[in-house]
Design a protein around this motif. Structure first.
Motif, PDB file in Angstrom:
ATOM      1  N   MET A  64       0.989  -1.622  -0.022  1.00  0.00           N
ATOM      2  CA  MET A  64       0.331   0.527  -0.147  1.00  0.00           C
ATOM      3  C   MET A  64       0.975   1.246   0.186  1.00  0.00           C
ATOM      4  SD  MET A  64      -3.288  -1.155  -0.515  1.00  0.00           S
ATOM      5  CE  MET A  64      -3.398  -2.674  -0.546  1.00  0.00           C
ATOM      6  N   VAL A  65       2.414   1.208  -0.737  1.00  0.00           N
ATOM      7  CA  VAL A  65       2.434   2.538  -1.405  1.00  0.00           C
ATOM      8  C   VAL A  65       1.682   3.675  -2.001  1.00  0.00           C
ATOM      9  CG1 VAL A  65       4.081   3.222  -2.692  1.00  0.00           C
ATOM     10  CG2 VAL A  65       4.649   0.917  -1.519  1.00  0.00           C
ATOM     11  N   MET A  66       1.951   4.849  -1.331  1.00  0.00           N
ATOM     12  CA  MET A  66       1.197   5.501  -2.146  1.00  0.00           C
ATOM     13  C   MET A  66       2.105   6.927  -2.119  1.00  0.00           C
ATOM     14  SD  MET A  66      -1.988   5.608   1.187  1.00  0.00           S
ATOM     15  CE  MET A  66      -2.858   3.965   1.112  1.00  0.00           C
ATOM     16  N   TYR A  67       0.662   8.272  -2.771  1.00  0.00           N
ATOM     17  CA  TYR A  67       2.170   8.513  -3.967  1.00  0.00           C
ATOM     18  C   TYR A  67       1.407   9.910  -3.988  1.00  0.00           C
ATOM     19  CZ  TYR A  67       1.538   6.528  -8.020  1.00  0.00           C
ATOM     20  OH  TYR A  67       0.815   5.709  -9.659  1.00  0.00           O
ATOM     21  N   ASP A  68       1.611  10.661  -4.549  1.00  0.00           N
ATOM     22  CA  ASP A  68       0.902  12.364  -4.816  1.00  0.00           C
ATOM     23  C   ASP A  68       1.005  12.190  -6.024  1.00  0.00           C
ATOM     24  OD1 ASP A  68       0.394  15.140  -3.537  1.00  0.00           O
ATOM     25  OD2 ASP A  68       0.686  14.947  -6.354  1.00  0.00           O
ATOM     26  N   PRO A  69      -0.913  12.755  -6.320  1.00  0.00           N
ATOM     27  CA  PRO A  69      -1.900  12.211  -7.841  1.00  0.00           C
ATOM     28  C   PRO A  69      -0.929  13.007  -9.069  1.00  0.00           C
ATOM     29  CG  PRO A  69      -2.810  13.133  -6.019  1.00  0.00           C
ATOM     30  CD  PRO A  69      -1.866  12.824  -5.675  1.00  0.00           C
ATOM     31  N   LEU A  70      -0.141  14.606  -8.846  1.00  0.00           N
ATOM     32  CA  LEU A  70       0.636  15.260  -9.988  1.00  0.00           C
ATOM     33  C   LEU A  70       2.010  14.295 -10.945  1.00  0.00           C
ATOM     34  CD1 LEU A  70       2.852  18.765  -9.069  1.00  0.00           C
ATOM     35  CD2 LEU A  70       4.439  16.866  -8.967  1.00  0.00           C
ATOM     36  N   TYR A  71       1.724  13.190  -9.725  1.00  0.00           N
ATOM     37  CA  TYR A  71       3.108  11.842 -10.675  1.00  0.00           C
ATOM     38  C   TYR A  71       2.031  11.378 -12.177  1.00  0.00           C
ATOM     39  CZ  TYR A  71       6.196   8.175 -12.161  1.00  0.00           C
ATOM     40  OH  TYR A  71       7.165   7.595 -12.549  1.00  0.00           O
ATOM     41  N   LEU A  72       1.103  11.539 -11.438  1.00  0.00           N
ATOM     42  CA  LEU A  72       0.289  10.976 -12.547  1.00  0.00           C
ATOM     43  C   LEU A  72       0.214  11.556 -13.477  1.00  0.00           C
ATOM     44  CD1 LEU A  72      -2.617   9.092 -10.340  1.00  0.00           C
ATOM     45  CD2 LEU A  72      -0.251   7.394 -11.947  1.00  0.00           C
ATOM     46  N   ALA A  73      -0.443  13.025 -13.173  1.00  0.00           N
ATOM     47  CA  ALA A  73      -0.479  14.513 -14.179  1.00  0.00           C
ATOM     48  C   ALA A  73       0.697  13.938 -15.006  1.00  0.00           C
ATOM     49  CB  ALA A  73      -0.079  15.222 -13.571  1.00  0.00           C
ATOM     50  N   GLU A  74       2.222  14.269 -14.027  1.00  0.00           N
ATOM     51  CA  GLU A  74       3.730  14.026 -15.114  1.00  0.00           C
ATOM     52  C   GLU A  74       3.454  12.998 -15.770  1.00  0.00           C
ATOM     53  OE1 GLU A  74       4.414  17.559 -14.893  1.00  0.00           O
ATOM     54  OE2 GLU A  74       6.610  16.442 -14.978  1.00  0.00           O
ATOM     55  N   GLY A 106     -13.648   2.902  -6.863  1.00  0.00           N
ATOM     56  CA  GLY A 106     -13.724   3.766  -5.365  1.00  0.00           C
ATOM     57  C   GLY A 106     -12.613   3.929  -4.163  1.00  0.00           C
ATOM     58  N   ARG A 107     -12.399   2.851  -4.362  1.00  0.00           N
ATOM     59  CA  ARG A 107     -11.043   2.254  -3.341  1.00  0.00           C
ATOM     60  C   ARG A 107     -10.197   3.139  -3.118  1.00  0.00           C
ATOM     61  NH1 ARG A 107     -11.806  -0.569   0.689  1.00  0.00           N
ATOM     62  NH2 ARG A 107     -12.757  -3.176  -0.684  1.00  0.00           N
ATOM     63  N   THR A 108      -9.693   4.404  -3.914  1.00  0.00           N
ATOM     64  CA  THR A 108      -9.155   5.684  -4.018  1.00  0.00           C
ATOM     65  C   THR A 108     -10.005   6.489  -3.438  1.00  0.00           C
ATOM     66  OG1 THR A 108      -8.893   5.952  -6.222  1.00  0.00           O
ATOM     67  CG2 THR A 108      -7.429   5.019  -5.106  1.00  0.00           C
ATOM     68  N   GLY A 109     -11.380   6.429  -3.368  1.00  0.00           N
ATOM     69  CA  GLY A 109     -12.048   8.078  -2.959  1.00  0.00           C
ATOM     70  C   GLY A 109     -12.729   8.434  -4.382  1.00  0.00           C
ATOM     71  N   THR A 110     -12.279   8.571  -5.604  1.00  0.00           N
ATOM     72  CA  THR A 110     -12.811   8.545  -6.405  1.00  0.00           C
ATOM     73  C   THR A 110     -13.244   7.101  -7.695  1.00  0.00           C
ATOM     74  OG1 THR A 110     -11.147   8.705  -7.554  1.00  0.00           O
ATOM     75  CG2 THR A 110     -12.163  11.241  -6.809  1.00  0.00           C
ATOM     76  N   MET A 130     -10.498   4.322   0.732  1.00  0.00           N
ATOM     77  CA  MET A 130     -11.384   3.211   2.021  1.00  0.00           C
ATOM     78  C   MET A 130      -9.983   2.071   1.647  1.00  0.00           C
ATOM     79  SD  MET A 130     -14.056   3.494   3.195  1.00  0.00           S
ATOM     80  CE  MET A 130     -14.639   1.864   3.225  1.00  0.00           C
ATOM     81  N   ILE A 131      -8.603   3.073   2.056  1.00  0.00           N
ATOM     82  CA  ILE A 131      -7.487   1.906   2.132  1.00  0.00           C
ATOM     83  C   ILE A 131      -6.871   2.615   3.286  1.00  0.00           C
ATOM     84  CG2 ILE A 131      -5.485   1.000   1.010  1.00  0.00           C
ATOM     85  CD1 ILE A 131      -6.279   1.653  -1.514  1.00  0.00           C
ATOM     86  N   TRP A 132      -6.193   2.363   4.318  1.00  0.00           N
ATOM     87  CA  TRP A 132      -5.125   2.292   5.168  1.00  0.00           C
ATOM     88  C   TRP A 132      -4.300   1.816   5.378  1.00  0.00           C
ATOM     89  CZ3 TRP A 132     -10.570   2.727   4.972  1.00  0.00           C
ATOM     90  CH2 TRP A 132     -11.381   3.664   5.482  1.00  0.00           C
ATOM     91  N   ALA A 133      -3.026   2.670   6.100  1.00  0.00           N
ATOM     92  CA  ALA A 133      -2.332   1.447   5.554  1.00  0.00           C
ATOM     93  C   ALA A 133      -0.414   2.372   6.736  1.00  0.00           C
ATOM     94  CB  ALA A 133      -1.399   1.323   4.386  1.00  0.00           C
ATOM     95  N   PHE A 134       0.400   1.512   7.531  1.00  0.00           N
ATOM     96  CA  PHE A 134       0.737   1.870   8.616  1.00  0.00           C
ATOM     97  C   PHE A 134       2.180   0.501   8.455  1.00  0.00           C
ATOM     98  CE2 PHE A 134      -1.701  -0.350  11.472  1.00  0.00           C
ATOM     99  CZ  PHE A 134      -1.008  -1.437  11.883  1.00  0.00           C
ATOM    100  N   PHE A 159      -5.770  -2.139   6.157  1.00  0.00           N
ATOM    101  CA  PHE A 159      -6.908  -1.887   6.343  1.00  0.00           C
ATOM    102  C   PHE A 159      -7.859  -1.764   4.498  1.00  0.00           C
ATOM    103  CE2 PHE A 159      -5.767  -0.626  10.324  1.00  0.00           C
ATOM    104  CZ  PHE A 159      -6.136  -2.184  11.240  1.00  0.00           C
ATOM    105  N   MET A 160      -8.437  -2.581   4.487  1.00  0.00           N
ATOM    106  CA  MET A 160      -8.968  -2.673   2.880  1.00  0.00           C
ATOM    107  C   MET A 160     -10.268  -3.123   3.278  1.00  0.00           C
ATOM    108  SD  MET A 160      -7.067  -2.294  -0.601  1.00  0.00           S
ATOM    109  CE  MET A 160      -7.562  -2.664  -2.070  1.00  0.00           C
ATOM    110  N   PRO A 161     -11.248  -2.352   4.121  1.00  0.00           N
ATOM    111  CA  PRO A 161     -12.456  -3.059   4.120  1.00  0.00           C
ATOM    112  C   PRO A 161     -13.336  -3.201   2.853  1.00  0.00           C
ATOM    113  CG  PRO A 161     -12.584  -1.458   5.426  1.00  0.00           C
ATOM    114  CD  PRO A 161     -11.258  -1.407   4.717  1.00  0.00           C
ATOM    115  N   PRO A 162     -14.951  -3.850   3.313  1.00  0.00           N
ATOM    116  CA  PRO A 162     -15.783  -3.465   1.905  1.00  0.00           C
ATOM    117  C   PRO A 162     -16.416  -2.335   2.457  1.00  0.00           C
ATOM    118  CG  PRO A 162     -15.824  -6.675   2.987  1.00  0.00           C
ATOM    119  CD  PRO A 162     -14.753  -5.385   3.982  1.00  0.00           C
ATOM    120  N   TYR A 163     -17.259  -1.811   1.633  1.00  0.00           N
ATOM    121  CA  TYR A 163     -17.519  -0.527   2.012  1.00  0.00           C
ATOM    122  C   TYR A 163     -18.840  -0.162   2.980  1.00  0.00           C
ATOM    123  CZ  TYR A 163     -15.208   1.098  -2.476  1.00  0.00           C
ATOM    124  OH  TYR A 163     -14.318   0.675  -3.561  1.00  0.00           O
TER     125      TYR A 163
END
Ligand SMILES: *Cc1c(COP(=O)(O)O)cnc(C)c1O
Length: 452
Positions: free
Chosen positions: A230-240, A262-266, A375-379, A412-416
């Protein structure tokens, strides 16, 4: 009697079923859990013990098990058409699903497979074939991110960068290129996730400058590299990435197999960078976790490059269950639920609530890089025990929670449909497991491998 039932299925499964992503000898000591039934967020074993499905049954389930609307839609579909060959024939569910996905993504043509890895294969082959049809035969390689995961068939494995999965098969795999991950955890003190994204994008540009002429496509997991932990990164990278792929004439393949629906909020992760990929791979949540189905959506322009009098310029790829009517019906019902129940908006509230409950974990002294998107949490857990993953998994299971860490990353990646009491149970169980594992924390001899 119940107990013997569990033992019975466990023994028979060990003898006859080769379980995925597993060293089977481990199951001499680590039990397999036979699941008798499931409802909502709950899995139930043969002893009546219930577990919160904290990983959505390997990231596929969206609205819980035994979902009334999907179940009814499948029953109805069973009464009319279960499946028909899609070469030369068509049917209502596959037409409607393709139209609706096109309207949602702006990608007008849908090609179907049955699992995620097949979607990856389809996108890679289509990209290569597109350039070939345009006379560009030198574009024979693919670019992916470090720590990427795009499936495990031989073609997909060649764009997957998880050594545990790929090293053994290295002699079979095509030699592809890797770009540095924009992993937000790499931020130096004072740096933001966007700074890391900018740095990774400039490394991407160097690679494209040097190798663009031989690269057909750049394949990427938008916003979250799931199997990497669950490595997360800034949307700016996708635009680039979109801008650079255009500049160097390389296709962009968005692998939204895990992050779509819907997993990432959109609805789709690419929306958060306001970009459109040349190919969009979907699977996992597409049927709400009911049936295997995958799909590659692409542009009118790419489709047009295959449309010709010559047969071999067409995309001569197929899977037996392509466009399965039952699976497409489940997928249509998933889209209905998104619309009728305003799932994206509801998830926003659910995510905020769960994040509030998880604040105590984010503040835990052994927790590093607590992160959340949609809907993804990680640590990550600062724990010396090499067996952290399996030990944490077992302690959670004892407390009625199915949570499978990847190495020392807990996610955690639970059902909605998760409810507040279930959030509380996950948080309490996690705190208790952390306390037990960190007491007398010391390095153990056996290094452990990280499995998603
Ligand atoms: C799961 C996954 C795949 C592979 O899907 P399968 O159905 O397991 O073959 C590909 N890409 C990503 C990002 C995934 O998470």
């Amino acid at each position: 009697m119940h107990d013997s039932q569990a033992q019975h299925w466990l023994a028979r499964s060990r003898a006859a079923v080769w379980h995925p992503c597993t060293q089977m000898k481990r199951h001499e000591t680590l039990p397999i859990i036979p699941i008798a039934r499931a409802d909502g967020i709950w899995l139930e074993d043969f002893d009546g013990k219930r577990y919160i499905d904290g990983v959505s049954s390997w990231w596929v389930n969206l609205f819980g098990h035994n979902q009334p609307r999907i179940k009814q839609a499948l029953k109805d579909q069973l009464d009319t058409l279960e499946h028909v060959i899609l070469a030369g024939f068509t049917h209502q569910p596959v037409v409607e699903l393709s139209e609706r996905l096109a309207a949602l993504t702006g990608l007008g043509h849908a090609f179907y497979g049955s699992d995620g890895a097949s979607a990856t294969e389809i996108a890679l082959k289509m990209s290569f074939h597109y350039w070939r049809n345009h006379g560009q035969t030198r574009k024979t390689r693919f670019l992916s991110l470090e720590h990427s995961y795009h499936g495990e068939t031989v073609g997909a494995l060649a764009v997957t960068d998880v050594p545990l999965f790929s090293d053994t098969y290295a002699p079979l795999l095509q030699h592809n290129l890797r770009a540095p991950s924009p992993d937000a955890r790499l931020a130096a003190p004072g740096e933001t996730a966007a700074d890391v994204a900018r740095r990774a994008a400039s490394a991407l540009e160097s690679l494209l400058q040097q190798h663009g002429h031989e690269i057909a496509a750049f394949i990427i997991e938008p916003l979250v590299q799931g199997a990497a932990g669950m490595v997360m990164y800034d949307p700016l990278y996708l635009a680039e990435a979109r801008r650079l792929c255009d500049q160097y004439r390389v296709h962009l393949i968005a692998d939204e197999i895990a992050v779509g629906f819907g997993r990432t909020g959109t609805l789709f992760a690419c929306e958060q960078a306001a970009i459109r990929a040349d190919f969009l791979c979907l699977s996992k949540g597409i049927t709400g976790g009911y049936l295997p189905l995958s799909c590659v959506l692409t542009t009118d322009n790419i489709y047009a490059a295959f449309y010709d009098d010559e047969v071999s310029r067409g995309f001569l790829h197929s899977h037996s269950y392509t466009g399965n009517a039952l699976a497409c019906r489940a997928a249509l019902t998933v889209l209905d639920i998104f619309e009728d129940e305003q799932v994206i908006a509801a998830n926003l509230a659910t995510a905020a609530l769960f994040s509030r409950h998880l604040a105590v974990i984010a503040a835990h002294p052994a927790v590093r890089h607590f992160r959340q998107r949609g809907m993804i949490w990680a640590f990550d857990v600062d724990c010396q025990r090499a067996d952290f993953g399996p030990a944490f998994f077992s302690l959670m299971l004892q407390q009625g929670c199915l949570v499978r860490p990847i190495g020392k990353t807990v996610y955690f990646m639970p059902p909605y449909i998760i409810e507040e009491s279930q959030m509380r149970q996950l948080v309490d169980a996690t705190l208790s497991a952390l306390t037990q594992l960190l007491a007398g924390d010391r390095p153990s001899a056996q290094p452990e491998t990280a499995l998603p």
